[in-house]
Scaffold this motif. Structure first.
Motif, PDB file in Angstrom:
ATOM      1  N   PRO A   1       0.805  -1.230   0.000  1.00 18.61           N
ATOM      2  CA  PRO A   1       0.000   0.000   0.000  1.00 18.61           C
ATOM      3  C   PRO A   1       0.837   1.279   0.000  1.00 18.61           C
ATOM      4  CG  PRO A   1      -0.863  -1.553   1.600  1.00 18.61           C
ATOM      5  CD  PRO A   1       0.427  -2.130   1.084  1.00 18.61           C
ATOM      6  N   ALA A   2       2.049   1.200   0.518  1.00 18.93           N
ATOM      7  CA  ALA A   2       2.919   2.377   0.523  1.00 18.93           C
ATOM      8  C   ALA A   2       3.265   2.817  -0.895  1.00 18.93           C
ATOM      9  CB  ALA A   2       4.186   2.101   1.309  1.00 18.93           C
ATOM     10  N   LEU A   3       3.266   1.868  -1.835  1.00 17.57           N
ATOM     11  CA  LEU A   3       3.541   2.209  -3.226  1.00 17.57           C
ATOM     12  C   LEU A   3       2.467   3.138  -3.777  1.00 17.57           C
ATOM     13  CD1 LEU A   3       5.171   1.828  -5.844  1.00 17.57           C
ATOM     14  CD2 LEU A   3       3.711  -0.130  -6.335  1.00 17.57           C
TER      15      LEU A   3
ATOM     16  N   HIS B   1       0.768   8.342  -5.570  1.00 16.47           N
ATOM     17  CA  HIS B   1      -0.235   9.397  -5.424  1.00 16.47           C
ATOM     18  C   HIS B   1       0.413  10.744  -5.111  1.00 16.47           C
ATOM     19  CE1 HIS B   1      -3.992  11.314  -4.336  1.00 16.47           C
ATOM     20  NE2 HIS B   1      -3.462  11.648  -3.180  1.00 16.47           N
ATOM     21  N   ILE B   2       1.284  10.758  -4.133  1.00 15.64           N
ATOM     22  CA  ILE B   2       1.900  12.014  -3.699  1.00 15.64           C
ATOM     23  C   ILE B   2       2.809  12.595  -4.778  1.00 15.64           C
ATOM     24  CG2 ILE B   2       3.527  12.999  -2.028  1.00 15.64           C
ATOM     25  CD1 ILE B   2       2.225  11.033   0.026  1.00 15.64           C
ATOM     26  N   VAL B   3       3.604  11.763  -5.418  1.00 18.37           N
ATOM     27  CA  VAL B   3       4.502  12.241  -6.476  1.00 18.37           C
ATOM     28  C   VAL B   3       3.689  12.791  -7.653  1.00 18.37           C
ATOM     29  CG1 VAL B   3       6.192  11.492  -8.206  1.00 18.37           C
ATOM     30  CG2 VAL B   3       6.474  10.821  -5.818  1.00 18.37           C
TER      31      VAL B   3
ATOM     32  N   ILE C   1       0.549  13.910  -7.669  1.00 19.14           N
ATOM     33  CA  ILE C   1      -0.141  15.146  -7.274  1.00 19.14           C
ATOM     34  C   ILE C   1       0.830  16.316  -7.310  1.00 19.14           C
ATOM     35  CG2 ILE C   1      -1.023  16.358  -5.206  1.00 19.14           C
ATOM     36  CD1 ILE C   1      -3.209  14.934  -6.581  1.00 19.14           C
ATOM     37  N   PHE C   2       1.994  16.144  -6.715  1.00 13.14           N
ATOM     38  CA  PHE C   2       2.983  17.221  -6.688  1.00 13.14           C
ATOM     39  C   PHE C   2       3.367  17.644  -8.109  1.00 13.14           C
ATOM     40  CE2 PHE C   2       7.411  18.641  -6.736  1.00 13.14           C
ATOM     41  CZ  PHE C   2       7.311  19.743  -5.904  1.00 13.14           C
ATOM     42  N   LEU C   3       3.693  16.670  -8.948  1.00 11.51           N
ATOM     43  CA  LEU C   3       4.106  16.990 -10.322  1.00 11.51           C
ATOM     44  C   LEU C   3       2.976  17.636 -11.126  1.00 11.51           C
ATOM     45  CD1 LEU C   3       6.260  13.872 -11.286  1.00 11.51           C
ATOM     46  CD2 LEU C   3       7.063  16.203 -10.855  1.00 11.51           C
ATOM     47  N   SER C   4       1.768  17.098 -11.009  1.00  9.77           N
ATOM     48  CA  SER C   4       0.650  17.668 -11.778  1.00  9.77           C
ATOM     49  C   SER C   4       0.352  19.095 -11.322  1.00  9.77           C
ATOM     50  CB  SER C   4      -0.598  16.793 -11.681  1.00  9.77           C
ATOM     51  OG  SER C   4      -1.127  16.782 -10.386  1.00  9.77           O
ATOM     52  N   TYR C   5       0.362  19.342 -10.026  1.00 15.50           N
ATOM     53  CA  TYR C   5       0.100  20.700  -9.536  1.00 15.50           C
ATOM     54  C   TYR C   5       1.218  21.661  -9.955  1.00 15.50           C
ATOM     55  CZ  TYR C   5      -3.889  19.262  -6.645  1.00 15.50           C
ATOM     56  OH  TYR C   5      -5.097  18.824  -6.201  1.00 15.50           O
ATOM     57  N   PHE C   6       2.447  21.191  -9.945  1.00 17.16           N
ATOM     58  CA  PHE C   6       3.552  22.024 -10.412  1.00 17.16           C
ATOM     59  C   PHE C   6       3.383  22.366 -11.894  1.00 17.16           C
ATOM     60  CE2 PHE C   6       7.730  22.403 -12.435  1.00 17.16           C
ATOM     61  CZ  PHE C   6       8.223  23.508 -11.748  1.00 17.16           C
ATOM     62  N   ILE C   7       3.019  21.374 -12.692  1.00 18.13           N
ATOM     63  CA  ILE C   7       2.838  21.598 -14.128  1.00 18.13           C
ATOM     64  C   ILE C   7       1.629  22.490 -14.384  1.00 18.13           C
ATOM     65  CG2 ILE C   7       2.295  20.431 -16.308  1.00 18.13           C
ATOM     66  CD1 ILE C   7       4.068  18.088 -15.220  1.00 18.13           C
ATOM     67  N   PHE C   8       0.562  22.321 -13.613  1.00 11.88           N
ATOM     68  CA  PHE C   8      -0.604  23.195 -13.763  1.00 11.88           C
ATOM     69  C   PHE C   8      -0.275  24.629 -13.360  1.00 11.88           C
ATOM     70  CE2 PHE C   8      -3.523  19.319 -13.168  1.00 11.88           C
ATOM     71  CZ  PHE C   8      -3.603  19.124 -14.542  1.00 11.88           C
TER      72      PHE C   8
ATOM     73  N   LEU D   1      -3.582   9.733 -12.922  1.00 11.97           N
ATOM     74  CA  LEU D   1      -2.877   8.689 -12.180  1.00 11.97           C
ATOM     75  C   LEU D   1      -2.922   8.950 -10.676  1.00 11.97           C
ATOM     76  CD1 LEU D   1      -1.237   6.098 -12.395  1.00 11.97           C
ATOM     77  CD2 LEU D   1       0.801   7.499 -12.722  1.00 11.97           C
ATOM     78  N   ALA D   2      -2.825  10.214 -10.301  1.00  9.75           N
ATOM     79  CA  ALA D   2      -2.898  10.571  -8.881  1.00  9.75           C
ATOM     80  C   ALA D   2      -4.274  10.240  -8.311  1.00  9.75           C
ATOM     81  CB  ALA D   2      -2.585  12.051  -8.690  1.00  9.75           C
ATOM     82  N   ILE D   3      -5.327  10.513  -9.064  1.00  2.00           N
ATOM     83  CA  ILE D   3      -6.680  10.222  -8.594  1.00  2.00           C
ATOM     84  C   ILE D   3      -6.889   8.716  -8.462  1.00  2.00           C
ATOM     85  CG2 ILE D   3      -9.120  10.312  -9.253  1.00  2.00           C
ATOM     86  CD1 ILE D   3      -8.531  13.142 -10.372  1.00  2.00           C
ATOM     87  N   ILE D   4      -6.464   7.965  -9.460  1.00  2.00           N
ATOM     88  CA  ILE D   4      -6.623   6.507  -9.413  1.00  2.00           C
ATOM     89  C   ILE D   4      -5.850   5.918  -8.237  1.00  2.00           C
ATOM     90  CG2 ILE D   4      -6.082   4.356 -10.619  1.00  2.00           C
ATOM     91  CD1 ILE D   4      -6.684   5.921 -13.259  1.00  2.00           C
ATOM     92  N   SER D   5      -4.592   6.326  -8.080  1.00  5.61           N
ATOM     93  CA  SER D   5      -3.801   5.800  -6.961  1.00  5.61           C
ATOM     94  C   SER D   5      -4.364   6.272  -5.618  1.00  5.61           C
ATOM     95  CB  SER D   5      -2.329   6.186  -7.105  1.00  5.61           C
ATOM     96  OG  SER D   5      -2.169   7.587  -7.094  1.00  5.61           O
ATOM     97  N   GLY D   6      -4.954   7.464  -5.600  1.00  5.53           N
ATOM     98  CA  GLY D   6      -5.593   7.947  -4.377  1.00  5.53           C
ATOM     99  C   GLY D   6      -6.806   7.121  -4.003  1.00  5.53           C
TER     100      GLY D   6
END
Length: 147
Positions: A6-8, A13-15, A17-24, A76-81
């Motif tokens: 589950p840690a994966l 998710h965190i990576v 989210i961070f990358l998508s928000y940075f790109i947005f 991918l962040a939403i799915i992993s979330g």
């Protein structure tokens, strides 16, 4: 059945989210610069700011490409979330989880922007305004869900 730690999911998710928000955020800066440059051109005030900003076509393309890159990362962040939530709560959807709701709304807005850009051939000012609106919602969702 394949068992995954589950840690994966939390890491992915965190990576993502961070990358998508940075790109947005990059897309929103391009959109803001586009609107400033467009305003300067329309008012015929070619000054220091005008000379330092890239041309409109570059800013429009940067906005589009940034959203095109951030959107799959957000997906991918939403799915992993959802999978991470399933591992924690036993269900994919937590009814009272505002982060999930805001993430899906944000995903829909960026999907609409991409669809309008591709299918409708919509460019320029309207896409820049939608991009800034989406980024404002992103910031609002971060502030509204901070604990």
């Amino acid at each position: 059945m394949l068992s995954v730690n589950p840690a994966l999911y939390s890491t992915v998710h965190i990576v993502c989210i961070f990358l998508s928000y940075f790109i947005f955020s990059l897309a929103s800066f391009a959109a803001a610069a586009y609107l400033i440059q467009d305003s300067l051109i329309k008012s015929k005030r070619m000054g220091v700011i005008f000379n330092r900003l890239p041309d409109l076509a570059f800013l429009d393309k940067l906005n589009y490409r940034s959203i095109s890159l951030g959107f799959p990362l957000l997906t991918l962040a939403i799915i992993s979330g959802f999978i991470w939530t399933r591992n924690i709560n036993g269900a994919y959807w937590a009814v009272h989880n505002l982060r999930q709701i805001y993430s899906l709304v944000l995903w829909l807005i960026y999907a609409v922007i991409l669809h309008m850009r591709i299918a409708e051939k919509l460019r320029g000012r309207k896409v820049a305004l939608l991009s800034l609106f989406a980024f404002c919602l992103l910031l609002f969702s971060l502030l509204a869900t901070c604990r």
